[in-house]
Design a protein around this motif. Structure first.
Motif, PDB file in Angstrom:
ATOM      1  N   LEU A   1      16.188  60.742   7.104  1.00 36.37           N
ATOM      2  CA  LEU A   1      16.640  59.922   5.993  1.00 36.37           C
ATOM      3  C   LEU A   1      16.739  60.757   4.717  1.00 36.37           C
ATOM      4  O   LEU A   1      17.655  60.566   3.930  1.00 36.37           O
ATOM      5  CB  LEU A   1      15.687  58.752   5.786  1.00 36.37           C
ATOM      6  N   ARG A   2      15.769  61.660   4.541  1.00 37.12           N
ATOM      7  CA  ARG A   2      15.801  62.516   3.342  1.00 37.12           C
ATOM      8  C   ARG A   2      17.033  63.400   3.309  1.00 37.12           C
ATOM      9  O   ARG A   2      17.467  63.826   2.256  1.00 37.12           O
ATOM     10  CB  ARG A   2      14.558  63.405   3.299  1.00 37.12           C
ATOM     11  N   ARG A   3      17.592  63.703   4.462  1.00 37.47           N
ATOM     12  CA  ARG A   3      18.766  64.579   4.536  1.00 37.47           C
ATOM     13  C   ARG A   3      20.073  63.811   4.422  1.00 37.47           C
ATOM     14  O   ARG A   3      21.136  64.369   4.624  1.00 37.47           O
ATOM     15  CB  ARG A   3      18.727  65.370   5.832  1.00 37.47           C
ATOM     16  N   GLY A   4      19.982  62.517   4.131  1.00 37.53           N
ATOM     17  CA  GLY A   4      21.192  61.745   3.898  1.00 37.53           C
ATOM     18  C   GLY A   4      21.720  60.985   5.092  1.00 37.53           C
ATOM     19  O   GLY A   4      22.808  60.426   5.038  1.00 37.53           O
ATOM     20  N   TYR A   5      20.983  60.986   6.187  1.00 39.83           N
ATOM     21  CA  TYR A   5      21.412  60.232   7.362  1.00 39.83           C
ATOM     22  C   TYR A   5      20.902  58.803   7.218  1.00 39.83           C
ATOM     23  O   TYR A   5      19.761  58.498   7.491  1.00 39.83           O
ATOM     24  CB  TYR A   5      20.867  60.866   8.645  1.00 39.83           C
ATOM     25  N   GLY A   6      21.783  57.913   6.785  1.00 36.96           N
ATOM     26  CA  GLY A   6      21.395  56.542   6.493  1.00 36.96           C
ATOM     27  C   GLY A   6      21.272  55.682   7.736  1.00 36.96           C
ATOM     28  O   GLY A   6      21.827  55.995   8.791  1.00 36.96           O
ATOM     29  N   PRO A   7      20.547  54.588   7.610  1.00 39.15           N
ATOM     30  CA  PRO A   7      20.333  53.696   8.752  1.00 39.15           C
ATOM     31  C   PRO A   7      21.599  52.993   9.218  1.00 39.15           C
ATOM     32  O   PRO A   7      21.622  52.422  10.300  1.00 39.15           O
ATOM     33  CB  PRO A   7      19.306  52.694   8.229  1.00 39.15           C
ATOM     34  N   GLU A   8      22.684  53.074   8.442  1.00 47.70           N
ATOM     35  CA  GLU A   8      23.935  52.428   8.840  1.00 47.70           C
ATOM     36  C   GLU A   8      24.742  53.274   9.832  1.00 47.70           C
ATOM     37  O   GLU A   8      25.714  52.797  10.406  1.00 47.70           O
ATOM     38  CB  GLU A   8      24.794  52.117   7.608  1.00 47.70           C
ATOM     39  N   LEU A   9      24.356  54.522  10.049  1.00 49.23           N
ATOM     40  CA  LEU A   9      25.079  55.389  10.979  1.00 49.23           C
ATOM     41  C   LEU A   9      24.939  54.872  12.408  1.00 49.23           C
ATOM     42  O   LEU A   9      23.875  54.390  12.800  1.00 49.23           O
ATOM     43  CB  LEU A   9      24.536  56.818  10.907  1.00 49.23           C
ATOM     44  N   PRO A  10      25.990  54.991  13.211  1.00 52.06           N
ATOM     45  CA  PRO A  10      25.899  54.541  14.601  1.00 52.06           C
ATOM     46  C   PRO A  10      24.746  55.200  15.369  1.00 52.06           C
ATOM     47  O   PRO A  10      24.071  54.545  16.166  1.00 52.06           O
ATOM     48  CB  PRO A  10      27.250  54.944  15.200  1.00 52.06           C
ATOM     49  N   SER A  11      24.500  56.471  15.108  1.00 55.26           N
ATOM     50  CA  SER A  11      23.422  57.169  15.807  1.00 55.26           C
ATOM     51  C   SER A  11      22.050  56.582  15.484  1.00 55.26           C
ATOM     52  O   SER A  11      21.117  56.688  16.277  1.00 55.26           O
ATOM     53  CB  SER A  11      23.434  58.653  15.465  1.00 55.26           C
ATOM     54  N   MET A  12      21.941  55.939  14.333  1.00 59.81           N
ATOM     55  CA  MET A  12      20.658  55.356  13.933  1.00 59.81           C
ATOM     56  C   MET A  12      20.427  53.983  14.561  1.00 59.81           C
ATOM     57  O   MET A  12      19.409  53.357  14.329  1.00 59.81           O
ATOM     58  CB  MET A  12      20.584  55.256  12.411  1.00 59.81           C
ATOM     59  N   SER A  13      21.386  53.512  15.358  1.00 56.60           N
ATOM     60  CA  SER A  13      21.209  52.226  16.025  1.00 56.60           C
ATOM     61  C   SER A  13      20.516  52.387  17.380  1.00 56.60           C
ATOM     62  O   SER A  13      20.293  51.403  18.070  1.00 56.60           O
ATOM     63  CB  SER A  13      22.558  51.530  16.206  1.00 56.60           C
ATOM     64  N   SER A  14      20.178  53.602  17.736  1.00 51.83           N
ATOM     65  CA  SER A  14      19.482  53.841  18.999  1.00 51.83           C
ATOM     66  C   SER A  14      18.099  53.220  18.972  1.00 51.83           C
ATOM     67  O   SER A  14      17.521  52.977  17.906  1.00 51.83           O
ATOM     68  CB  SER A  14      19.358  55.344  19.259  1.00 51.83           C
ATOM     69  N   LEU A  15      17.588  53.001  20.139  1.00 53.63           N
ATOM     70  CA  LEU A  15      16.295  52.366  20.314  1.00 53.63           C
ATOM     71  C   LEU A  15      15.207  53.038  19.472  1.00 53.63           C
ATOM     72  O   LEU A  15      15.006  54.243  19.558  1.00 53.63           O
ATOM     73  CB  LEU A  15      15.909  52.423  21.798  1.00 53.63           C
ATOM     74  N   GLY A  16      14.569  52.262  18.619  1.00 50.93           N
ATOM     75  CA  GLY A  16      13.439  52.741  17.838  1.00 50.93           C
ATOM     76  C   GLY A  16      13.755  53.194  16.433  1.00 50.93           C
ATOM     77  O   GLY A  16      12.883  53.146  15.560  1.00 50.93           O
ATOM     78  N   TYR A  17      14.968  53.623  16.189  1.00 56.87           N
ATOM     79  CA  TYR A  17      15.295  54.132  14.862  1.00 56.87           C
ATOM     80  C   TYR A  17      15.172  53.051  13.788  1.00 56.87           C
ATOM     81  O   TYR A  17      14.615  53.285  12.723  1.00 56.87           O
ATOM     82  CB  TYR A  17      16.699  54.740  14.825  1.00 56.87           C
ATOM     83  N   GLY A  18      15.693  51.879  14.063  1.00 59.39           N
ATOM     84  CA  GLY A  18      15.639  50.801  13.077  1.00 59.39           C
ATOM     85  C   GLY A  18      14.222  50.421  12.714  1.00 59.39           C
ATOM     86  O   GLY A  18      13.896  50.182  11.545  1.00 59.39           O
ATOM     87  N   GLU A  19      13.366  50.372  13.725  1.00 61.42           N
ATOM     88  CA  GLU A  19      11.971  50.016  13.476  1.00 61.42           C
ATOM     89  C   GLU A  19      11.271  51.076  12.635  1.00 61.42           C
ATOM     90  O   GLU A  19      10.496  50.737  11.729  1.00 61.42           O
ATOM     91  CB  GLU A  19      11.235  49.817  14.817  1.00 61.42           C
ATOM     92  N   ILE A  20      11.549  52.331  12.914  1.00 66.52           N
ATOM     93  CA  ILE A  20      10.920  53.396  12.137  1.00 66.52           C
ATOM     94  C   ILE A  20      11.460  53.403  10.710  1.00 66.52           C
ATOM     95  O   ILE A  20      10.702  53.597   9.746  1.00 66.52           O
ATOM     96  CB  ILE A  20      11.103  54.768  12.824  1.00 66.52           C
ATOM     97  N   VAL A  21      12.753  53.169  10.544  1.00 66.06           N
ATOM     98  CA  VAL A  21      13.329  53.087   9.194  1.00 66.06           C
ATOM     99  C   VAL A  21      12.670  51.943   8.431  1.00 66.06           C
ATOM    100  O   VAL A  21      12.315  52.082   7.252  1.00 66.06           O
ATOM    101  CB  VAL A  21      14.866  52.915   9.260  1.00 66.06           C
ATOM    102  N   ARG A  22      12.504  50.798   9.091  1.00 64.41           N
ATOM    103  CA  ARG A  22      11.850  49.655   8.439  1.00 64.41           C
ATOM    104  C   ARG A  22      10.395  49.979   8.104  1.00 64.41           C
ATOM    105  O   ARG A  22       9.877  49.555   7.069  1.00 64.41           O
ATOM    106  CB  ARG A  22      11.936  48.424   9.333  1.00 64.41           C
ATOM    107  N   HIS A  23       9.723  50.756   8.953  1.00 68.16           N
ATOM    108  CA  HIS A  23       8.343  51.166   8.658  1.00 68.16           C
ATOM    109  C   HIS A  23       8.315  52.085   7.438  1.00 68.16           C
ATOM    110  O   HIS A  23       7.514  51.887   6.519  1.00 68.16           O
ATOM    111  CB  HIS A  23       7.719  51.865   9.860  1.00 68.16           C
ATOM    112  N   ILE A  24       9.198  53.066   7.424  1.00 72.02           N
ATOM    113  CA  ILE A  24       9.250  54.005   6.294  1.00 72.02           C
ATOM    114  C   ILE A  24       9.561  53.261   5.006  1.00 72.02           C
ATOM    115  O   ILE A  24       9.017  53.574   3.949  1.00 72.02           O
ATOM    116  CB  ILE A  24      10.286  55.117   6.566  1.00 72.02           C
ATOM    117  N   GLY A  25      10.409  52.241   5.092  1.00 74.01           N
ATOM    118  CA  GLY A  25      10.772  51.449   3.925  1.00 74.01           C
ATOM    119  C   GLY A  25       9.725  50.426   3.521  1.00 74.01           C
ATOM    120  O   GLY A  25       9.916  49.674   2.571  1.00 74.01           O
TER     121      GLY A  25
END
Length: 86
Positions: A1-25
């Motif tokens: 996320l710090r490198r600019g890869y936002g949660p809206e990217l298709p690659s970030m829809s993989s299993l677990g990414y959303g939950e970790i993004v929500r945890h970090i947020g």
């Protein structure tokens, strides 16, 4: 996320990414994120068992255990020719 890869990217829809993004947020505790990932992983495994029929001869099934991991590694070493590019 710090490198600019936002949660809206298709690659970030993989299993677990959303939950970790929500945890970090701060939206989800780590424990809740891990539990949710586990639930979604089990759901995906159930779907895969439906999609990939056990009778399909193109699929080689291995047990989800240390012995199964060893068997899978041995199968790959035996069946995949090193350097073949496939």
């Amino acid at each position: 996320l710090r490198r600019g890869y936002g949660p809206e990217l298709p690659s970030m829809s993989s299993l677990g990414y959303g939950e970790i993004v929500r945890h970090i947020g701060g939206e989800l505790s780590l424990q809740d994120a891990v539990e949710t990932i586990g639930v979604k992983t089990r759901g995906l495994a159930r779907h895969q068992r439906t999609w990939f029929k056990a009778s399909d001869g193109r699929i080689r099934w291995f047990e989800a255990s240390p012995d199964g991991q060893d068997a899978a590694a041995a199968w790959v070493a035996r069946e995949v020719e090193p350097g073949s590019g496939s």
